[in-house]
Design a protein around this motif. Structure first.
Motif, short mmCIF file in Angstrom:
data_model
loop_
_atom_site.label_atom_id
_atom_site.label_comp_id
_atom_site.label_asym_id
_atom_site.label_seq_id
_atom_site.Cartn_x
_atom_site.Cartn_y
_atom_site.Cartn_z
N GLU A 87 -3.91 16.05 3.91
CA GLU A 87 -2.61 16.22 3.26
C GLU A 87 -2.76 16.11 1.75
O GLU A 87 -3.42 15.19 1.25
CB GLU A 87 -1.66 15.13 3.75
N ILE A 88 -2.14 17.05 1.03
CA ILE A 88 -2.18 16.97 -0.43
C ILE A 88 -0.76 16.68 -0.91
O ILE A 88 0.13 17.52 -0.84
CB ILE A 88 -2.70 18.28 -1.06
N ASP A 89 -0.57 15.44 -1.34
CA ASP A 89 0.73 15.07 -1.94
C ASP A 89 0.43 14.21 -3.16
O ASP A 89 -0.73 14.05 -3.54
CB ASP A 89 1.62 14.37 -0.91
N ILE A 90 1.48 13.63 -3.74
CA ILE A 90 1.26 12.88 -4.98
C ILE A 90 0.36 11.68 -4.76
O ILE A 90 -0.36 11.23 -5.65
CB ILE A 90 2.62 12.48 -5.60
N ASN A 91 0.37 11.17 -3.53
CA ASN A 91 -0.42 9.99 -3.21
C ASN A 91 -1.92 10.32 -3.13
O ASN A 91 -2.75 9.62 -3.69
CB ASN A 91 0.09 9.43 -1.87
N SER A 92 -2.25 11.41 -2.44
CA SER A 92 -3.66 11.76 -2.27
C SER A 92 -4.23 12.51 -3.47
O SER A 92 -5.43 12.59 -3.66
CB SER A 92 -3.84 12.59 -1.00
#
Lengths: 100, 147
Positions: free
Chosen positions: A17-22
């Motif tokens: 998953e690519i989100d602000i966290n990762s």
């Protein structure tokens, strides 16, 4: 995250998953490889990405700007399902996006 | 009118965003919903929650509330609520490619994505009181439908 470097071409296989966290970690890893290899061409392969939001778009655009500074070229390949629509929406004038 | 809902109350830290996505999508998976529409909703939700956490509190840690409802087995309403600084200029915030934090590599695509992936996006914001984003979508594609 797997990668391959051959004849000046650096391919990075993004996953999960690519989100602000990762994003922070992924950015660090990609930039590390770019700095190490100084490639002529960077390929970001999205086939194994399960989820991506606009943080991923920010990540791609950021890498694109970095690659331009190095006078190299960048290609984004295999965006799937709604990630493809996400990229189209973002209007990245990426002649570099390849749908296949 | 039948309505089912869940409410998630959590600390406004980005580490919680994946958990919020999983929680809401698991809740919605009780519906006969096609993966494409579920992904669209997950993405729009992720944008709304990211905005609340990144922009509402200027990185101080407070609270974000997500309420997801299923109405009549077909209409999905998701509210993302924060009690942060509010949005001063909503039209500007919604402009594609606008970001209030250009230094942090944001695409400025959050609202554009929410609007194109959902049927309706309502922004209700009061400066210094907070923002509620309401995302609505009626399910069209069913998993069991071959089309």
């Amino acid at each position: 995250m797997k990668y391959r470097y051959q004849n000046g071409k650096l391919t990075i296989y993004l996953e999960e998953e690519i989100d602000i966290n990762s994003c922070r970690t992924i950015r660090g890893v990609i930039d590390g490889y770019i700095m190490k290899y100084q490639p002529y061409e960077l390929v970001l392969d999205l086939s194994e990405v399960k989820f991506m939001d606009s943080s991923g778009i920010g990540l791609i655009l950021g890498r694109y700007n970095l690659i331009k500074l190095l006078d190299a070229k960048m290609t984004v390949v295999n965006p799937k399902g709604n990630i493809k629509r996400l990229i189209e929406l973002s209007n990245m004038n990426l002649e570099c996006v390849q749908y296949e | 009118m039948s309505k089912n809902y869940i409410k998630i109350e959590c600390k406004s830290v980005i580490e919680n965003i994946p958990a919020i996505r999983v929680c809401v999508s698991t809740f919605l998976a009780t519906l006969d919903i096609h993966i494409d529409e579920l992904m669209d909703i997950k993405t729009a939700l992720s944008e709304a929650v990211t905005n609340a956490i990144e922009h509402a509190y200027d990185n101080s840690e407070e609270q974000v509330i997500v309420e997801a409802s299923i109405i009549e087995d077909k209409k999905i309403v998701i509210k993302v609520i924060d009690y942060g600084k509010g949005i001063e200029d909503i039209a500007l915030a919604m402009t594609p490619a606008y970001t209030s934090k250009p230094e942090s590599e944001h695409a400025g695509m959050g609202f554009t994505i929410m609007e194109s992936f959902m049927d309706e996006v309502i922004i209700d914001s009061v400066v210094d009181e907070g923002t509620t984003i309401t995302l609505t979508k009626t399910i069209r594609k069913r998993k069991s439908n071959k089309k």
